[in-house]
Write an enzyme that holds these catalytic residues in place. Structure first.
Site, PDB file in Angstrom:
ATOM      1  N   GLU A  43      -2.728  -5.585  -9.306  1.00  0.00           N
ATOM      2  CA  GLU A  43      -3.334  -5.342  -8.107  1.00  0.00           C
ATOM      3  C   GLU A  43      -4.890  -6.142  -8.228  1.00  0.00           C
ATOM      4  O   GLU A  43      -5.584  -6.272  -9.071  1.00  0.00           O
ATOM      5  CB  GLU A  43      -3.810  -3.788  -7.862  1.00  0.00           C
ATOM      6  CG  GLU A  43      -4.474  -3.501  -6.644  1.00  0.00           C
ATOM      7  CD  GLU A  43      -4.972  -2.002  -6.677  1.00  0.00           C
ATOM      8  OE1 GLU A  43      -5.186  -1.680  -5.389  1.00  0.00           O
ATOM      9  OE2 GLU A  43      -4.839  -1.265  -7.617  1.00  0.00           O
ATOM     10  N   LYS A 109      -1.785  -2.543   1.686  1.00  0.00           N
ATOM     11  CA  LYS A 109      -1.828  -1.141   1.021  1.00  0.00           C
ATOM     12  C   LYS A 109      -2.038  -0.125   1.922  1.00  0.00           C
ATOM     13  O   LYS A 109      -3.060  -0.019   2.817  1.00  0.00           O
ATOM     14  CB  LYS A 109      -2.933  -1.018  -0.262  1.00  0.00           C
ATOM     15  CG  LYS A 109      -3.101   0.239  -0.834  1.00  0.00           C
ATOM     16  CD  LYS A 109      -4.137  -0.264  -1.991  1.00  0.00           C
ATOM     17  CE  LYS A 109      -4.160   1.198  -2.887  1.00  0.00           C
ATOM     18  NZ  LYS A 109      -5.163   0.880  -4.014  1.00  0.00           N
ATOM     19  N   CYS A 143      -0.508   0.321  -6.387  1.00  0.00           N
ATOM     20  CA  CYS A 143      -1.278   1.305  -7.047  1.00  0.00           C
ATOM     21  C   CYS A 143      -1.098   2.771  -6.268  1.00  0.00           C
ATOM     22  O   CYS A 143      -0.143   3.296  -6.695  1.00  0.00           O
ATOM     23  CB  CYS A 143      -2.704   0.922  -7.022  1.00  0.00           C
ATOM     24  SG  CYS A 143      -3.842   1.630  -8.515  1.00  0.00           S
TER      25      CYS A 143
END
Length: 265
Positions: A43, A109, A143
């Protein structure tokens, strides 16, 4: 589907240094040319996980998007990882998935890390992405998304008739060592409940905020068993996941036929 070669690139990302990180990761992945099908970077691999890096966010026409496309062509593999990217709607923590033919797909995300105030500076994505590559259906996430099993759920007979949505779920992360146990546990949970392989890449080293990262990048099989795991520190490893083993497991243990129906909103 044929077997898929996956390379985990667990790097010590430089702090707020996009050009330096492109050079750094270029050096790490160059030996993979012709030896991998899918190369996974961490990431925010051009900056580290930082709210202040928003000021350096590039656009889709910037150097990093061009770089990841070049790497895919040079390696003859799909290359993926996330970076901060600016659009008219805001700056997103955007995962890029580039293939050697020049195609680029993106996922923003969805779950922003409230604990670090990511939600106060970055824009949240909404829609899930499924990529088709080398006969595999791949669901890439970023994540903190790992903590939300509904969004990560592999559904049956939804995206394709009489089959699961995806075969491989991947996570790119900056997941601190202080929470390494949840990282390892949740990766196994996602693989087991989704009847799929999971490939996950976390960064290594210490970032500019003093947070330490133990790496723990891994490929996990459908039973939650590690195919390969990386220890702490910089490391690159390539492993192979088996299409035959995946199909056999789903045939032998078809839990997806008993799953609950739901809608993502």
């Amino acid at each position: 589907m044929q077997d898929l070669r996956i390379s985990l690139v667990q790097g010590e990302t430089r702090w707020h240094d996009p050009a330096g990180n492109r050079d750094y990761y270029d050096g790490l992945i160059a030996p993979l040319a012709g030896k991998s099908d899918l190369v996974i970077l961490p990431e925010t691999f051009t900056s580290g996980f930082s709210n202040e890096a928003i000021d350096q966010a590039e656009g889709m026409e910037g150097a990093t998007v061009a770089w990841i496309r070049e790497q895919a062509a040079k390696l003859g593999a799909a290359v993926t990882g996330s970076v901060q990217l600016r659009t008219a709607e805001g700056v997103f923590n955007r995962l890029l998935f580039a293939t050697p033919d020049g195609e680029l797909q993106t996922y923003d995300k969805r779950h922003l890390f409230r604990y670090a105030n990511e939600h106060k500076r970055y824009a949240a994505g909404r829609d899930r992405l499924t990529v088709e590559w080398k006969g595999w259906r791949i669901n890439p996430l970023v994540c903190y998304d790992l903590r939300f099993p509904v969004f990560a759920r592999n559904r049956y007979d939804v995206e394709r008739p009489d089959q699961l949505d995806f075969d491989l779920q991947l996570f790119v992360a900056n997941w601190p060592a202080a929470r390494a146990y949840p990282w390892k546990t949740l990766l196994r949970a996602r693989a087991i409940e989704n009847l799929c392989y999971v490939a996950a890449v976390n960064r290594a080293g210490t970032d500019g905020n003093g947070h330490e990262y133990s790496g723990d990048s891994a490929v996990i099989d459908m039973l939650g068993q590690p195919v390969v795991e990386l220890p702490a520190g910089e490391g690159v490893v390539t492993t192979v996941i088996s299409a035959e083993a995946l199909a056999a497991h789903r045939e032998r243990f078809p839990a997806m036929l008993d799953a609950d129906r739901f809608e993502l909103r």
